[in-house]
Design a protein around this motif. Structure first.
Motif, mmCIF file in Angstrom:
data_model
loop_
_atom_site.group_PDB
_atom_site.id
_atom_site.type_symbol
_atom_site.label_atom_id
_atom_site.label_comp_id
_atom_site.label_asym_id
_atom_site.label_seq_id
_atom_site.Cartn_x
_atom_site.Cartn_y
_atom_site.Cartn_z
ATOM 1 N N GLY A 1 0.713 -1.334 0.065
ATOM 2 C CA GLY A 1 0.114 0.078 0.047
ATOM 3 C C GLY A 1 0.709 1.330 -0.147
ATOM 4 N N HIS A 2 1.961 1.032 -0.408
ATOM 5 C CA HIS A 2 3.104 2.092 -0.566
ATOM 6 C C HIS A 2 3.116 3.178 0.755
ATOM 7 C CE1 HIS A 2 2.921 1.633 -4.777
ATOM 8 N NE2 HIS A 2 1.243 1.819 -4.899
ATOM 9 N N GLY A 3 3.233 1.981 1.986
ATOM 10 C CA GLY A 3 3.772 2.607 3.209
ATOM 11 C C GLY A 3 2.442 2.428 4.233
ATOM 12 N N LYS A 4 1.359 2.224 3.611
ATOM 13 C CA LYS A 4 0.043 2.217 4.376
ATOM 14 C C LYS A 4 -0.059 1.235 5.241
ATOM 15 C CE LYS A 4 -5.033 1.390 3.790
ATOM 16 N NZ LYS A 4 -6.108 1.054 2.838
ATOM 17 N N ALA A 5 0.703 0.121 4.946
ATOM 18 C CA ALA A 5 0.731 -1.067 5.829
ATOM 19 C C ALA A 5 1.559 -0.687 7.202
ATOM 20 C CB ALA A 5 1.341 -2.210 5.159
ATOM 21 N N THR B 1 1.803 2.148 8.635
ATOM 22 C CA THR B 1 0.896 3.104 9.315
ATOM 23 C C THR B 1 -0.140 2.251 10.108
ATOM 24 O OG1 THR B 1 1.251 4.882 7.957
ATOM 25 C CG2 THR B 1 -0.578 4.927 9.353
ATOM 26 N N ASN B 2 -0.966 1.313 9.314
ATOM 27 C CA ASN B 2 -1.780 0.416 9.762
ATOM 28 C C ASN B 2 -1.490 -0.462 10.800
ATOM 29 O OD1 ASN B 2 -3.596 1.856 8.158
ATOM 30 N ND2 ASN B 2 -4.030 -0.154 6.877
ATOM 31 N N SER B 3 -0.133 -1.258 10.479
ATOM 32 C CA SER B 3 0.442 -2.175 11.570
ATOM 33 C C SER B 3 0.606 -1.648 13.119
ATOM 34 C CB SER B 3 1.899 -2.381 11.057
ATOM 35 O OG SER B 3 2.289 -3.478 11.992
ATOM 36 N N ALA B 4 1.345 -0.314 12.983
ATOM 37 C CA ALA B 4 1.454 0.639 14.389
ATOM 38 C C ALA B 4 0.174 0.814 14.748
ATOM 39 C CB ALA B 4 2.066 2.063 13.819
ATOM 40 N N LYS B 5 -0.718 1.250 14.283
ATOM 41 C CA LYS B 5 -2.164 1.301 14.881
ATOM 42 C C LYS B 5 -2.668 0.057 15.409
ATOM 43 C CE LYS B 5 -3.552 5.312 11.983
ATOM 44 N NZ LYS B 5 -4.657 5.844 11.000
ATOM 45 N N ALA B 6 -2.572 -1.134 14.680
ATOM 46 C CA ALA B 6 -2.828 -2.388 15.244
ATOM 47 C C ALA B 6 -2.188 -2.797 16.609
ATOM 48 C CB ALA B 6 -2.813 -3.326 14.139
ATOM 49 N N ILE B 7 -0.840 -2.485 16.447
ATOM 50 C CA ILE B 7 -0.201 -2.778 17.334
ATOM 51 C C ILE B 7 -0.256 -2.017 18.644
ATOM 52 C CG2 ILE B 7 2.268 -2.831 18.428
ATOM 53 C CD1 ILE B 7 3.233 -3.747 15.293
ATOM 54 N N ALA B 8 -0.626 -1.077 18.451
ATOM 55 C CA ALA B 8 -1.078 -0.118 19.738
ATOM 56 C C ALA B 8 -2.328 -0.645 20.349
ATOM 57 C CB ALA B 8 -1.336 1.365 19.373
ATOM 58 N N ARG B 9 -3.306 -1.095 19.412
ATOM 59 C CA ARG B 9 -4.526 -1.587 20.007
ATOM 60 C C ARG B 9 -4.244 -2.913 20.792
ATOM 61 N NH1 ARG B 9 -10.144 -0.947 19.174
ATOM 62 N NH2 ARG B 9 -9.599 1.241 19.197
ATOM 63 N N PHE B 10 -3.448 -3.608 20.123
ATOM 64 C CA PHE B 10 -3.096 -5.036 20.734
ATOM 65 C C PHE B 10 -2.694 -4.717 22.377
ATOM 66 C CE2 PHE B 10 -2.339 -7.053 16.450
ATOM 67 C CZ PHE B 10 -3.629 -7.983 16.364
ATOM 68 N N ILE C 1 -4.364 -7.668 9.207
ATOM 69 C CA ILE C 1 -4.614 -6.540 9.321
ATOM 70 C C ILE C 1 -4.226 -5.555 7.884
ATOM 71 C CG2 ILE C 1 -3.661 -4.134 10.304
ATOM 72 C CD1 ILE C 1 -4.638 -6.264 12.564
ATOM 73 N N PRO C 2 -5.320 -5.319 7.361
ATOM 74 C CA PRO C 2 -5.473 -5.076 6.047
ATOM 75 C C PRO C 2 -4.359 -3.791 5.699
ATOM 76 C CG PRO C 2 -7.526 -5.409 6.163
ATOM 77 C CD PRO C 2 -6.865 -5.442 7.686
ATOM 78 N N GLY C 3 -3.408 -3.927 4.578
ATOM 79 C CA GLY C 3 -2.631 -2.463 4.205
ATOM 80 C C GLY C 3 -2.236 -2.583 2.995
ATOM 81 N N GLY C 4 -2.828 -3.357 2.040
ATOM 82 C CA GLY C 4 -2.638 -3.473 0.699
ATOM 83 C C GLY C 4 -3.244 -2.515 -0.140
ATOM 84 N N THR C 5 -3.402 -2.929 -1.534
ATOM 85 C CA THR C 5 -4.150 -2.306 -2.601
ATOM 86 C C THR C 5 -5.645 -2.673 -2.710
ATOM 87 O OG1 THR C 5 -2.135 -1.327 -3.844
ATOM 88 C CG2 THR C 5 -4.278 -1.341 -4.848
ATOM 89 N N GLY C 6 -5.693 -4.257 -2.738
ATOM 90 C CA GLY C 6 -6.584 -5.068 -2.923
ATOM 91 C C GLY C 6 -7.402 -5.562 -1.447
ATOM 92 N N ASN C 7 -6.581 -6.157 -0.871
ATOM 93 C CA ASN C 7 -7.178 -6.654 0.541
ATOM 94 C C ASN C 7 -8.415 -7.746 0.303
ATOM 95 O OD1 ASN C 7 -5.387 -4.990 1.855
ATOM 96 N ND2 ASN C 7 -6.868 -3.106 1.475
ATOM 97 N N ASP C 8 -8.286 -8.421 -0.680
ATOM 98 C CA ASP C 8 -9.566 -9.340 -1.221
ATOM 99 C C ASP C 8 -9.755 -10.489 -0.233
ATOM 100 O OD1 ASP C 8 -10.720 -8.558 -3.956
ATOM 101 O OD2 ASP C 8 -8.318 -8.233 -4.235
ATOM 102 N N LEU C 9 -8.738 -10.964 0.306
ATOM 103 C CA LEU C 9 -9.004 -11.986 1.464
ATOM 104 C C LEU C 9 -9.662 -11.413 2.681
ATOM 105 C CD1 LEU C 9 -8.849 -14.967 1.789
ATOM 106 C CD2 LEU C 9 -6.716 -14.717 3.044
#
Length: 290
Positions: free
Chosen positions: A13-17, A19-28, A87-95
């Motif tokens: 996701g051109h860096g989106k992953a 950012t999303n990973s950091a937010k998820a880790i904070a929630r964990f 933790i979705p962070g890509g372009t498609g996120n189909d799964l």
């Protein structure tokens, strides 16, 4: 859920992953879950880190990224007792879309994992490689070939431009499709083999596919004009293209695809040139779902 290993692909996701990973880790951590952070610099390194975590007996393996990173995680989690989270962070996120996992709210996606509900799902396996969503070949794989070679633009726009370029040279390919109970020989624009319904960020190319029936769904788009293909493409987002002439569907536990000068992709990752043998693997992995 008391602990997780989170594998992040910083390129998704051109860096989106990231950012999303950091937010998820904070929630964990906010909810008292211990986190081991993993970040490979390449697909091979990511795969190695995931293997090490599974071998060490990690409670759950979480992929923070797109379908490509999830594909890497599937290779090591399939056939084990280790459940995987997304933790979705890509372009498609189909799964993630297939199972209603939040694609734009990483904290909510982390909550899905923390709640601990899992489902055993089928996977496809092609040439020894597991895949979760769709194996693509023909027009769609040539679009991916072209898009992967482009450095601009980013995101879905790159695929749209690649699609227009491939339309200019549209051609059919002679396919041999060997199913459980029949052999189909057809000149086709594309053949898609689905474990789930969609690829490309929600294109329902195999709308009848399910992950709990031990079967693969196959969509074959036969020869048609550029104009008709352009008219067909919007219907793929609704899954109604399968009702159009020159579109055929099949179901089979195993599929052997053969066609000249054609690359197979699964979960957006290249598998190599056809021919390729594909099979459905029942209850291959456990996935955290809402």
């Amino acid at each position: 859920m008391s602990s997780v290993a989170v594998l992040t692909n910083p390129m998704s996701g051109h860096g989106k992953a990231t950012t999303n990973s950091a937010k998820a880790i904070a929630r964990f951590r906010e909810r008292g879950v211990a986190v081991t952070e993993l970040a490979g610099k390449s697909a091979a390194e990511s795969l190695a880190l995931a293997r090490e975590s599974v071998a060490a007996g990690v409670e759950a393996l979480v992929a923070a990224g797109g379908d490509g990173l999830i594909s890497a995680v599937l290779q090591v989690a399939a056939g084990t007792e280790v459940p995987i989270g997304i933790i979705p962070g890509g372009t498609g996120n189909d799964l993630a879309r297939e199972f209603g996992i939040p694609v734009d709210d990483p904290a909510a996606a982390a909550d899905v994992i923390i709640e601990g509900k899992t489902k055993a799902i089928d996977l496809g396996r092609a040439g020894g490689t597991y895949f979760g969503t769709v194996l693509a070949s023909g027009f769609d794989s040539r679009v991916t070939d072209r898009a992967n070679s482009m450095s601009w633009p980013k995101g879905k726009s790159r695929y749209n431009i690649a699609m227009l370029a491939e339309l200019a040279t549209l051609r059919t390919v002679p396919y041999r499709i060997e199913l459980d109970d029949q052999v189909v020989e057809v000149d086709a624009i594309l053949v898609a083999v689905g474990n789930t319904r969609s690829y490309g960020g929600g294109m329902l190319v195999v709308p009848g596919a399910r992950t709990d029936d031990g079967m693969l769904d196959v969509t074959v788009i036969g020869g048609t004009s550029r104009f008709n293909l352009v008219r067909l493409m919007p219907t793929v987002y609704k899954g109604t293209h399968v009702d159009i002439d020159n579109v055929d569907t099949y179901r089979s536990r195993t599929v052997r695809l053969s066609a000249p000068d054609t690359t197979a992709y699964a979960d957006g990752e290249p598998l190599g040139a056809l021919p390729i043998d594909i099979e459905a693997v029942r209850d291959a992995v456990r996935l955290f779902i809402p």
